[in-house]
Motif scaffolding. Structure first.
Motif, PDB file in Angstrom:
ATOM      1  N   LEU A 118      23.117 -12.568   2.272  1.00 46.34           N
ATOM      2  CA  LEU A 118      23.412 -12.782   3.312  1.00 46.34           C
ATOM      3  C   LEU A 118      23.383 -14.605   3.734  1.00 46.34           C
ATOM      4  N   ALA A 119      22.401 -14.847   2.899  1.00 48.79           N
ATOM      5  CA  ALA A 119      22.473 -15.823   2.530  1.00 48.79           C
ATOM      6  C   ALA A 119      23.330 -17.232   1.601  1.00 48.79           C
ATOM      7  N   GLY A 120      23.429 -15.940   0.659  1.00 50.42           N
ATOM      8  CA  GLY A 120      24.712 -16.634   0.024  1.00 50.42           C
ATOM      9  C   GLY A 120      26.188 -16.895   0.707  1.00 50.42           C
TER      10      GLY A 120
ATOM     11  N   GLY B 168      17.256 -19.029   0.828  1.00 48.93           N
ATOM     12  CA  GLY B 168      16.448 -17.385   0.934  1.00 48.93           C
ATOM     13  C   GLY B 168      15.268 -16.689   0.195  1.00 48.93           C
ATOM     14  N   ASP B 169      15.965 -15.171   0.099  1.00 48.48           N
ATOM     15  CA  ASP B 169      14.829 -14.467  -0.081  1.00 48.48           C
ATOM     16  C   ASP B 169      14.228 -15.069  -1.826  1.00 48.48           C
ATOM     17  N   ALA B 170      15.046 -16.214  -2.909  1.00 43.89           N
ATOM     18  CA  ALA B 170      14.992 -16.207  -3.536  1.00 43.89           C
ATOM     19  C   ALA B 170      14.212 -17.741  -3.946  1.00 43.89           C
TER      20      ALA B 170
ATOM     21  N   PRO C 144      19.896   1.066   9.878  1.00 46.63           N
ATOM     22  CA  PRO C 144      18.763   0.756  10.506  1.00 46.63           C
ATOM     23  C   PRO C 144      18.546  -0.305   9.630  1.00 46.63           C
ATOM     24  N   ARG C 145      18.881  -0.893   8.825  1.00 38.68           N
ATOM     25  CA  ARG C 145      18.518  -2.547   8.414  1.00 38.68           C
ATOM     26  C   ARG C 145      19.029  -3.185   9.612  1.00 38.68           C
ATOM     27  N   VAL C 146      18.604  -3.677  10.759  1.00 34.83           N
ATOM     28  CA  VAL C 146      18.098  -4.842  11.459  1.00 34.83           C
ATOM     29  C   VAL C 146      17.583  -5.777  11.507  1.00 34.83           C
ATOM     30  N   TYR C 147      18.473  -7.254  11.979  1.00 39.37           N
ATOM     31  CA  TYR C 147      16.939  -7.942  12.086  1.00 39.37           C
ATOM     32  C   TYR C 147      17.376  -8.712  13.447  1.00 39.37           C
ATOM     33  N   ALA C 148      16.197  -9.581  13.293  1.00 38.56           N
ATOM     34  CA  ALA C 148      15.538 -10.019  14.729  1.00 38.56           C
ATOM     35  C   ALA C 148      15.993 -11.354  14.316  1.00 38.56           C
ATOM     36  N   ILE C 149      17.132 -11.787  15.124  1.00 39.64           N
ATOM     37  CA  ILE C 149      17.747 -13.352  15.078  1.00 39.64           C
ATOM     38  C   ILE C 149      17.968 -14.231  16.182  1.00 39.64           C
TER      39      ILE C 149
ATOM     40  N   ALA D  69       7.052 -10.657  11.698  1.00 38.56           N
ATOM     41  CA  ALA D  69       7.008 -11.816  12.209  1.00 38.56           C
ATOM     42  C   ALA D  69       8.887 -11.240  12.648  1.00 38.56           C
ATOM     43  N   GLY D  70       9.267 -10.890  11.665  1.00 42.80           N
ATOM     44  CA  GLY D  70      10.982 -10.735  11.444  1.00 42.80           C
ATOM     45  C   GLY D  70      11.744 -11.834  11.128  1.00 42.80           C
ATOM     46  N   GLN D  71      11.296 -12.336  10.514  1.00 41.06           N
ATOM     47  CA  GLN D  71      11.966 -14.569  10.261  1.00 41.06           C
ATOM     48  C   GLN D  71      12.091 -14.899   8.665  1.00 41.06           C
ATOM     49  N   GLY D  72      12.361 -13.502   7.899  1.00 45.35           N
ATOM     50  CA  GLY D  72      13.113 -14.186   6.565  1.00 45.35           C
ATOM     51  C   GLY D  72      14.161 -14.781   6.488  1.00 45.35           C
ATOM     52  N   LEU D  73      15.313 -13.882   7.459  1.00 43.69           N
ATOM     53  CA  LEU D  73      16.521 -14.492   7.045  1.00 43.69           C
ATOM     54  C   LEU D  73      17.130 -15.606   8.493  1.00 43.69           C
ATOM     55  N   ASN D  74      16.396 -15.339   9.229  1.00 43.19           N
ATOM     56  CA  ASN D  74      15.767 -16.869  10.144  1.00 43.19           C
ATOM     57  C   ASN D  74      15.840 -18.154   9.424  1.00 43.19           C
ATOM     58  N   LEU D  75      14.927 -17.703   8.383  1.00 50.37           N
ATOM     59  CA  LEU D  75      14.554 -19.120   7.362  1.00 50.37           C
ATOM     60  C   LEU D  75      15.414 -19.336   6.269  1.00 50.37           C
TER      61      LEU D  75
ATOM     62  N   PRO E  85      27.799 -10.725 -12.091  1.00 50.90           N
ATOM     63  CA  PRO E  85      25.965 -10.951 -12.237  1.00 50.90           C
ATOM     64  C   PRO E  85      26.309 -12.161 -12.573  1.00 50.90           C
ATOM     65  N   PHE E  86      25.272 -13.311 -11.438  1.00 53.98           N
ATOM     66  CA  PHE E  86      25.058 -14.532 -13.168  1.00 53.98           C
ATOM     67  C   PHE E  86      24.062 -13.776 -14.195  1.00 53.98           C
ATOM     68  N   ALA E  87      24.075 -14.729 -15.298  1.00 49.64           N
ATOM     69  CA  ALA E  87      23.406 -14.097 -16.352  1.00 49.64           C
ATOM     70  C   ALA E  87      22.656 -15.573 -16.726  1.00 49.64           C
TER      71      ALA E  87
HETATM   72  C1  LIG Z   1      11.295  -4.449   6.454  1.00 47.16           C
HETATM   73  C2  LIG Z   1      11.917  -6.642   6.279  1.00 47.16           C
HETATM   74  C3  LIG Z   1      12.285  -6.451   8.216  1.00 47.16           C
HETATM   75  C4  LIG Z   1      13.074  -8.087   7.786  1.00 47.16           C
HETATM   76  N1  LIG Z   1      12.998  -7.799   9.192  1.00 47.16           N
HETATM   77  C5  LIG Z   1      13.519  -9.100   8.776  1.00 47.16           C
HETATM   78  C6  LIG Z   1      13.971 -10.001  11.118  1.00 47.16           C
HETATM   79  O1  LIG Z   1      14.142  -9.050  11.771  1.00 47.16           O
HETATM   80  N2  LIG Z   1      14.652 -11.254  11.201  1.00 47.16           N
HETATM   81  C7  LIG Z   1      14.615 -11.944   9.600  1.00 47.16           C
HETATM   82  O2  LIG Z   1      15.654 -13.029  10.170  1.00 47.16           O
HETATM   83  N3  LIG Z   1      14.333 -11.660   8.380  1.00 47.16           N
HETATM   84  C8  LIG Z   1      13.543  -9.943   8.250  1.00 47.16           C
HETATM   85  N4  LIG Z   1      13.450  -9.655   7.026  1.00 47.16           N
HETATM   86  C9  LIG Z   1      13.636  -9.986   6.385  1.00 47.16           C
HETATM   87  C10 LIG Z   1      15.406 -10.577   5.512  1.00 47.16           C
HETATM   88  O3  LIG Z   1      15.437  -9.382   4.849  1.00 47.16           O
HETATM   89  C11 LIG Z   1      15.256 -11.018   4.427  1.00 47.16           C
HETATM   90  O4  LIG Z   1      14.953 -12.634   4.628  1.00 47.16           O
HETATM   91  C12 LIG Z   1      16.845 -11.468   4.007  1.00 47.16           C
HETATM   92  O5  LIG Z   1      17.413 -10.236   3.908  1.00 47.16           O
HETATM   93  C13 LIG Z   1      17.466 -12.554   2.856  1.00 47.16           C
HETATM   94  O6  LIG Z   1      18.456 -12.622   2.925  1.00 47.16           O
HETATM   95  P1  LIG Z   1      19.131 -13.256   1.372  1.00 47.16           P
HETATM   96  O7  LIG Z   1      20.326 -13.590   1.023  1.00 47.16           O
HETATM   97  O8  LIG Z   1      18.217 -14.733   0.593  1.00 47.16           O
HETATM   98  O9  LIG Z   1      18.669 -12.395   0.198  1.00 47.16           O
HETATM   99  P2  LIG Z   1      19.252 -10.290  -0.683  1.00 47.16           P
HETATM  100  O10 LIG Z   1      19.506 -10.191   0.730  1.00 47.16           O
HETATM  101  O11 LIG Z   1      18.097 -10.259  -1.128  1.00 47.16           O
HETATM  102  O12 LIG Z   1      20.588 -10.661  -1.160  1.00 47.16           O
HETATM  103  C14 LIG Z   1      20.593 -11.473  -2.749  1.00 47.16           C
HETATM  104  C15 LIG Z   1      21.885 -11.398  -2.897  1.00 47.16           C
HETATM  105  O13 LIG Z   1      22.050 -11.196  -4.820  1.00 47.16           O
HETATM  106  C16 LIG Z   1      22.485 -10.907  -5.188  1.00 47.16           C
HETATM  107  N5  LIG Z   1      22.064 -10.839  -6.523  1.00 47.16           N
HETATM  108  C17 LIG Z   1      20.640 -10.008  -7.392  1.00 47.16           C
HETATM  109  N6  LIG Z   1      21.360 -10.693  -8.403  1.00 47.16           N
HETATM  110  C18 LIG Z   1      22.056 -10.797  -8.948  1.00 47.16           C
HETATM  111  C19 LIG Z   1      22.645 -11.851  -9.795  1.00 47.16           C
HETATM  112  N7  LIG Z   1      21.784 -11.813 -11.349  1.00 47.16           N
HETATM  113  N8  LIG Z   1      23.746 -12.255  -9.496  1.00 47.16           N
HETATM  114  C20 LIG Z   1      24.766 -11.960  -8.324  1.00 47.16           C
HETATM  115  N9  LIG Z   1      24.421 -11.773  -7.324  1.00 47.16           N
HETATM  116  C21 LIG Z   1      22.764 -11.290  -7.124  1.00 47.16           C
HETATM  117  C22 LIG Z   1      21.907  -9.021  -4.842  1.00 47.16           C
HETATM  118  O14 LIG Z   1      23.051  -7.954  -4.863  1.00 47.16           O
HETATM  119  C23 LIG Z   1      21.826  -9.346  -2.773  1.00 47.16           C
HETATM  120  O15 LIG Z   1      23.617  -8.964  -3.166  1.00 47.16           O
HETATM  121  C24 LIG Z   1      12.749  -8.435   6.808  1.00 47.16           C
HETATM  122  C25 LIG Z   1      12.866  -8.153   5.413  1.00 47.16           C
HETATM  123  C26 LIG Z   1      11.669  -6.577   5.613  1.00 47.16           C
HETATM  124  C27 LIG Z   1      11.581  -6.128   4.195  1.00 47.16           C
END
Ligand SMILES: Cc1cc2nc3c(=O)[nH]c(=O)nc-3n(C[C@H](O)[C@H](O)[C@H](O)COP(=O)(O)OP(=O)(O)OC[C@H]3O[C@@H](n4cnc5c(N)ncnc54)[C@H](O)[C@@H]3O)c2cc1C
Length: 411
Positions: free
Chosen positions: A15-17, A308-310, A54-59, A318-324, A137-139
């Motif tokens: 979602l972040a990308g 994002g998570d990177a 089941p995978r949902v986010y609180a936005i 607090a359901g905030q990872g995606l919001n961050l 994928p990125f290498a």
């Molecule tokens: C149980 C749980 C509940 C949560 N609830 C909430 C919530 O309610 N509200 C909220 O805001 N956040 C919530 N979060 C946090 C949220 O899920 C994450 O912060 C968010 O999904 C991060 O998104 P992202 O795109 O940064 O990372 P990711 O979703 O991990 O996406 C990374 C992408 O990069 C790709 N990738 C990996 N390696 C490579 C590579 N070498 N080359 C190219 N692509 C690659 C992967 O395939 C993936 O598509 C929750 C997390 C958990 C664990």
């Protein structure tokens, strides 16, 4: 053949990308920037009427505003979104706090949205802007003074001024760019599932803290309302941060036994206060870790920025990872828009500004979620007493509740 030149290569198609690519392609930064996406395009199952993934986010409200500006919020099916008007947090020795949107003149505190629905909407919007999407994928990363070059898994080279790592918690971009990071495992799994409840959720998100375990039940849209001949039922989404060994025991059970065990665990945790629940989906599990990083690597006029998570990972209590993550994307686009026209987008000054803007919100969220997790993990009698008393005090201090709601509404 000359390699195609893009101003910005975004690695990672979560979602972040996708949000980053869309924001850049829509010209929210500078009209002329050419972004390109790198990463797999997974098959997303069709959204079924009356059934929710089941995978949902609180936005949060600011994340919703940003999604509106991206033109994505309006693409979501409103009947699949649940609003959160109130929150109730219950401690483990009589403490409890109730927060309502109206206490801060807000109709909603958050919205519950399915991950797949958001991903479909982002992809749909991206199609309109013809962003190149390389399904590899990125290498590796090769960095020079004037350009950085991304090397894909098949050896394709993509020179760019700025490389954005949106490739999740195990970011290969972060490692390749040498961006320092620190990780801490909570020793818990996040268990996520949909439940059918025998009482209405009243648009309220409920959360229980019990000696380290944290259970959240989030309101979902009512199920099966569109299916002729099927009864309407109340659904909630469960996010249970559970000690790892106990979580693995539960996950190892066959489905029927798992459903029964979960029902008993839920009754124990909630004291049946909101009624009984039964399992209505598979249980998904996620290891819970905290991660922080330096977020950027700047080298002359080319650089790498993480979103994002990177860049960071916080406890999901607090359901905030995606919001961050969406806050990162918004601010990165903001600094790219504000930079002087002749300064390249990977310039060290631009990236440092991005890091400065994100430092405080990320630090605040990490500290708040981490401190709460630690506070409720302690079994020391004085701490148990103190934390529940603290909740009772908050419950009687409207100004503090307003501040808590305001803090939860920032990314
Ligand atoms: C149980 C749980 C509940 C949560 N609830 C909430 C919530 O309610 N509200 C909220 O805001 N956040 C919530 N979060 C946090 C949220 O899920 C994450 O912060 C968010 O999904 C991060 O998104 P992202 O795109 O940064 O990372 P990711 O979703 O991990 O996406 C990374 C992408 O990069 C790709 N990738 C990996 N390696 C490579 C590579 N070498 N080359 C190219 N692509 C690659 C992967 O395939 C993936 O598509 C929750 C997390 C958990 C664990």
């Amino acid at each position: 053949m000359q390699p195609a030149h893009h101003d910005i290569v975004i690695c990672g198609t979560g979602l972040a990308g996708l949000a980053t690519a869309l924001g850049l392609a829509r010209g929210l930064a500078h009209g002329g920037l050419r972004p390109c996406l790198l990463g797999s395009k997974r098959d997303i199952p069709r959204l079924e009427l009356g059934r929710h993934h089941p995978r949902v986010y609180a936005i949060s409200p600011p994340a919703q505003q940003f999604l509106k500006r991206l033109g994505v919020w309006g693409l979501l099916d409103a009947s699949r979104i649940a609003k959160v008007e109130s929150m109730q947090v219950v401690g483990d020795a009589g403490g409890s706090v109730a927060l309502h949107g109206w206490q801060r003149m807000q109709a909603e505190l958050a919205w519950i949205v399915e991950s797949d629905a958001l991903e479909i909407a982002l992809r749909q919007a991206l199609k309109m802007f013809e962003v190149e999407w390389i399904e590899e994928p990125f290498a590796q990363l090769a960095r020079g003074r004037d350009s950085a070059t991304v090397i894909t898994a098949s050896g394709r080279t993509l020179p760019a001024q700025l490389v954005i790592g949106a490739d999740g918690a195990h970011s290969a971009v972060r490692q390749a760019a040498g961006i320092a990071s620190r990780e801490h495992a909570y020793g818990q799994l996040g268990l996520v599932a949909n439940l059918i409840a025998d009482a209405p959720h009243l648009d309220t998100a409920r959360q229980w803290f019990d000696h380290g375990d944290i259970l959240a039940l989030l309101p979902m849209p009512d199920g099966a309302t569109h299916l002729p001949g099927t009864a309407q039922h109340t659904q909630v989404s469960m996010v249970w941060s559970m000690e790892e060994a106990r979580a693995r025991d539960l996950l190892a059970l066959p489905h029927q036994a798992q459903a029964q065990r979960l029902q008993a665990l839920l009754a124990g945790m909630t004291g049946n206060a909101p009624g009984a629940f039964c399992l209505h989906s598979d249980i998904l599990s996620f290891p819970l870790t905290r991660l922080d990083s330096d977020m950027i690597a700047a080298h002359g006029q080319t650089g790498v920025a993480l979103v994002g998570d990177a860049a960071h990972r916080v406890h999901p209590l607090a359901g905030q990872g995606l919001n961050l993550a969406l806050g990162d994307v918004e601010q990165l686009i903001h600094v790219l828009r504000e930079k002087p026209p002749l300064v390249p987008c990977g310039d060290a000054s631009v990236l440092r500004r991005y890091r400065r803007l994100r430092a405080q919100p990320v630090w605040a969220m990490r500290t708040a979620t981490d401190s709460l997790q630690r506070l409720f993990a302690s079994d020391l009698p004085a701490v148990v007493w103190g934390r529940n008393l603290g909740m009772q005090c908050v419950e009687h201090l409207p100004w503090l509740k307003q501040r808590l709601i305001a803090a939860a509404s920032r990314n």
